[in-house]
Motif scaffolding. Structure first.
Motif, PDB file in Angstrom:
ATOM      1  N   ARG A   1       0.828  -1.104   0.069  1.00  0.00           N
ATOM      2  CA  ARG A   1       0.095   0.121   0.038  1.00  0.00           C
ATOM      3  C   ARG A   1       0.767   1.231   0.022  1.00  0.00           C
ATOM      4  O   ARG A   1       0.373   2.207  -0.383  1.00  0.00           O
ATOM      5  CB  ARG A   1      -0.891   0.056   1.403  1.00  0.00           C
ATOM      6  N   ASN A   2       2.085   1.170   0.160  1.00  0.00           N
ATOM      7  CA  ASN A   2       3.170   2.308   0.449  1.00  0.00           C
ATOM      8  C   ASN A   2       3.360   2.561  -1.269  1.00  0.00           C
ATOM      9  O   ASN A   2       3.008   1.844  -1.960  1.00  0.00           O
ATOM     10  CB  ASN A   2       4.400   1.841   0.911  1.00  0.00           C
ATOM     11  N   ARG A   3       3.798   3.976  -1.398  1.00  0.00           N
ATOM     12  CA  ARG A   3       4.455   4.161  -2.737  1.00  0.00           C
ATOM     13  C   ARG A   3       5.592   3.425  -3.068  1.00  0.00           C
ATOM     14  O   ARG A   3       6.462   3.245  -2.243  1.00  0.00           O
ATOM     15  CB  ARG A   3       4.670   5.701  -2.568  1.00  0.00           C
ATOM     16  N   HIS A   4       5.466   2.992  -4.194  1.00  0.00           N
ATOM     17  CA  HIS A   4       6.616   2.061  -4.756  1.00  0.00           C
ATOM     18  C   HIS A   4       7.831   2.278  -4.564  1.00  0.00           C
ATOM     19  O   HIS A   4       8.861   1.621  -4.105  1.00  0.00           O
ATOM     20  CB  HIS A   4       6.123   1.341  -5.866  1.00  0.00           C
ATOM     21  N   GLN A   5       8.048   3.647  -4.860  1.00  0.00           N
ATOM     22  CA  GLN A   5       9.386   4.231  -4.770  1.00  0.00           C
ATOM     23  C   GLN A   5      10.029   4.358  -3.418  1.00  0.00           C
ATOM     24  O   GLN A   5      11.235   4.312  -3.239  1.00  0.00           O
ATOM     25  CB  GLN A   5       9.432   5.505  -5.636  1.00  0.00           C
ATOM     26  N   HIS A   6       9.116   4.408  -2.452  1.00  0.00           N
ATOM     27  CA  HIS A   6       9.386   4.502  -0.869  1.00  0.00           C
ATOM     28  C   HIS A   6       9.990   3.165  -0.532  1.00  0.00           C
ATOM     29  O   HIS A   6      11.020   2.992   0.018  1.00  0.00           O
ATOM     30  CB  HIS A   6       8.277   5.142  -0.306  1.00  0.00           C
ATOM     31  N   LEU A   7       9.415   1.959  -1.186  1.00  0.00           N
ATOM     32  CA  LEU A   7       9.722   0.961  -0.799  1.00  0.00           C
ATOM     33  C   LEU A   7      11.251   0.481  -0.941  1.00  0.00           C
ATOM     34  O   LEU A   7      12.012  -0.227  -0.224  1.00  0.00           O
ATOM     35  CB  LEU A   7       8.894  -0.133  -1.313  1.00  0.00           C
ATOM     36  N   SER A   8      11.765   0.998  -2.154  1.00  0.00           N
ATOM     37  CA  SER A   8      13.041   0.874  -2.551  1.00  0.00           C
ATOM     38  C   SER A   8      14.102   1.551  -1.893  1.00  0.00           C
ATOM     39  O   SER A   8      15.259   1.287  -1.619  1.00  0.00           O
ATOM     40  CB  SER A   8      13.251   1.234  -4.113  1.00  0.00           C
ATOM     41  N   ARG A   9      13.489   2.319  -1.087  1.00  0.00           N
ATOM     42  CA  ARG A   9      14.612   3.153   0.002  1.00  0.00           C
ATOM     43  C   ARG A   9      14.415   2.995   1.395  1.00  0.00           C
ATOM     44  O   ARG A   9      15.176   3.286   2.223  1.00  0.00           O
ATOM     45  CB  ARG A   9      14.090   4.707  -0.084  1.00  0.00           C
ATOM     46  N   ILE A  10      13.804   1.712   1.590  1.00  0.00           N
ATOM     47  CA  ILE A  10      13.702   1.222   2.870  1.00  0.00           C
ATOM     48  C   ILE A  10      15.280   0.881   3.522  1.00  0.00           C
ATOM     49  O   ILE A  10      15.432   1.418   5.002  1.00  0.00           O
ATOM     50  CB  ILE A  10      12.743  -0.103   2.953  1.00  0.00           C
ATOM     51  N   PRO A  11      16.150   0.463   2.959  1.00  0.00           N
ATOM     52  CA  PRO A  11      17.298   0.190   3.547  1.00  0.00           C
ATOM     53  C   PRO A  11      18.179   1.476   4.091  1.00  0.00           C
ATOM     54  O   PRO A  11      18.681   1.470   5.292  1.00  0.00           O
ATOM     55  CB  PRO A  11      18.359  -0.498   2.470  1.00  0.00           C
ATOM     56  N   ARG A  12      17.968   2.552   3.437  1.00  0.00           N
ATOM     57  CA  ARG A  12      18.452   3.805   3.856  1.00  0.00           C
ATOM     58  C   ARG A  12      17.475   4.024   5.038  1.00  0.00           C
ATOM     59  O   ARG A  12      18.476   4.611   6.044  1.00  0.00           O
ATOM     60  CB  ARG A  12      18.259   4.728   2.688  1.00  0.00           C
ATOM     61  N   TRP A  13      16.275   4.057   5.016  1.00  0.00           N
ATOM     62  CA  TRP A  13      15.646   4.429   6.477  1.00  0.00           C
ATOM     63  C   TRP A  13      15.818   3.556   7.512  1.00  0.00           C
ATOM     64  O   TRP A  13      16.023   3.899   8.667  1.00  0.00           O
ATOM     65  CB  TRP A  13      14.121   4.689   6.183  1.00  0.00           C
ATOM     66  N   LEU A  14      16.035   2.295   7.210  1.00  0.00           N
ATOM     67  CA  LEU A  14      16.549   1.381   8.451  1.00  0.00           C
ATOM     68  C   LEU A  14      17.756   1.634   8.968  1.00  0.00           C
ATOM     69  O   LEU A  14      17.982   1.732   9.978  1.00  0.00           O
ATOM     70  CB  LEU A  14      16.610  -0.061   7.836  1.00  0.00           C
ATOM     71  N   SER A  15      18.661   2.166   7.907  1.00  0.00           N
ATOM     72  CA  SER A  15      20.158   2.625   8.467  1.00  0.00           C
ATOM     73  C   SER A  15      19.626   4.060   9.402  1.00  0.00           C
ATOM     74  O   SER A  15      20.515   3.874  10.399  1.00  0.00           O
ATOM     75  CB  SER A  15      20.845   2.966   7.407  1.00  0.00           C
ATOM     76  N   ALA A  16      18.868   4.680   9.023  1.00  0.00           N
ATOM     77  CA  ALA A  16      18.719   5.875   9.961  1.00  0.00           C
ATOM     78  C   ALA A  16      18.117   5.627  11.434  1.00  0.00           C
ATOM     79  O   ALA A  16      18.414   6.184  12.073  1.00  0.00           O
ATOM     80  CB  ALA A  16      17.723   6.670   9.302  1.00  0.00           C
ATOM     81  N   VAL A  17      17.370   4.463  11.164  1.00  0.00           N
ATOM     82  CA  VAL A  17      16.652   3.858  12.521  1.00  0.00           C
ATOM     83  C   VAL A  17      17.732   3.477  13.312  1.00  0.00           C
ATOM     84  O   VAL A  17      17.815   3.503  14.432  1.00  0.00           O
ATOM     85  CB  VAL A  17      15.606   2.948  12.258  1.00  0.00           C
TER      86      VAL A  17
END
Length: 288
Positions: free
Chosen positions: A65-81
């Motif tokens: 249900r997320n924007r698909h371009q956002h899903l591809s950036r999850i590694p970056r956001w997990l690193s930020a977490v």
């Protein structure tokens, strides 16, 4: 799990059991939220971290249900977490396509990608393509094709190192017109109780709503029914603890599976917790 505060990201195929996983984590003391926009992961952790009593265990549901371009950036956001002092873990739930199709047929729910005019099979195939990078990135992949709700809960606790030997209780609601759950150990028929469906103001609600619970609690028949069932379960559930048995399902059925059975499942689950049972869950087949 590490000693750091934990963020579990629950993702995977629609219909694979992600809602069961989040409910399990919530029962285990996690602060949970579903359908979080992926780009808000670091902000979510920062926001919760500002609270006076900072939860040490967080869980979020992120899916197609997320924007698909956002899903591809999850590694970056997990690193930020991780940079915020949390230990992020990505858990992917998967299920074989024929099982997913069967589950959608049984629940009559719409697939999240059905708005694109796709057939169910094509929607599942497209979702699998979109989520493939997340599956490859996952710390754990849980295949639920052959698992019932109890077994899903056990797999979640096992994969995250949270399991124990306590007997797991599931209080389930269902509609008789769609059949009795095949894995139920005890089945109670609630069709003799007053039916909120015939009250126009209550019809669109469910047994989770306070208006429905108030209506049923004011019924003498409901009070007598609840007392008798609670007494039966208080007597026999403790006797089912054994080294070879890990879970018990108690099912309540009514005509539509929305009001009486739902409230009974919720009320008996609360009663079980009050009696000292620790691993207690509810599942509403016609709602969840």
């Amino acid at each position: 799990m590490s000693d750091l505060p934990t963020l579990v990201v629950v993702t995977g195929m629609s219909g694979s059991g992600k809602s069961v996983a989040l409910a399990t984590l919530e029962d285990l003391g996690y602060y949970c939220t579903d359908n979080l926009p992926a780009d808000l992961l670091p902000d979510f952790v920062r926001s919760v971290g500002r609270e006076a009593e900072t939860p040490q265990k967080l869980a979020v549901g992120i899916d197609v249900r997320n924007r698909h371009q956002h899903l591809s950036r999850i590694p970056r956001w997990l690193s930020a977490v991780g940079a915020l002092g949390f230990d992020p873990r990505l858990v992917f739930f998967d299920t074989a396509d024929p099982v997913l199709i069967k589950r959608y047929a049984e629940t009559r729910r719409r697939h999240p990608l059905s708005h694109r005019g796709l057939s169910l099979a094509d929607a599942i195939a497209q979702e699998r393509q979109i989520l493939r990078p997340l599956r490859m990135l996952a710390d754990a992949v849980i295949d639920t094709s052959e698992l019932n709700v109890h077994q899903m809960r056990r797999r979640v606790t096992t994969e995250l190192g949270l399991g124990d030997s306590e007997l797991s209780l599931l209080f389930e609601s269902f509609a008789y017109r769609r059949g009795v759950p095949g894995d139920a150990d005890f089945v109670f028929d609630a069709r003799g109780l007053p039916n909120p469906h015939w009250e126009p103001r209550l019809r669109p609600l469910s047994g989770r709503d306070p208006e429905v619970s108030e209506y049923l609690d004011h019924s003498a028949e409901f009070g007598e029914y609840f007392a008798q069932v609670a007494g039966f379960l208080d007597t026999w559930l403790p006797r089912m603890r054994s080294g070879t048995r890990s879970y018990v399902t108690v099912a309540f059925g009514c005509s539509g599976g929305r009001h009486r059975s739902v409230y009974l499942a919720e009320k008996l689950a609360a009663h079980a917790r009050d009696r000292g049972w620790e691993d207690v869950a509810t599942y509403h087949r016609e709602l969840d």
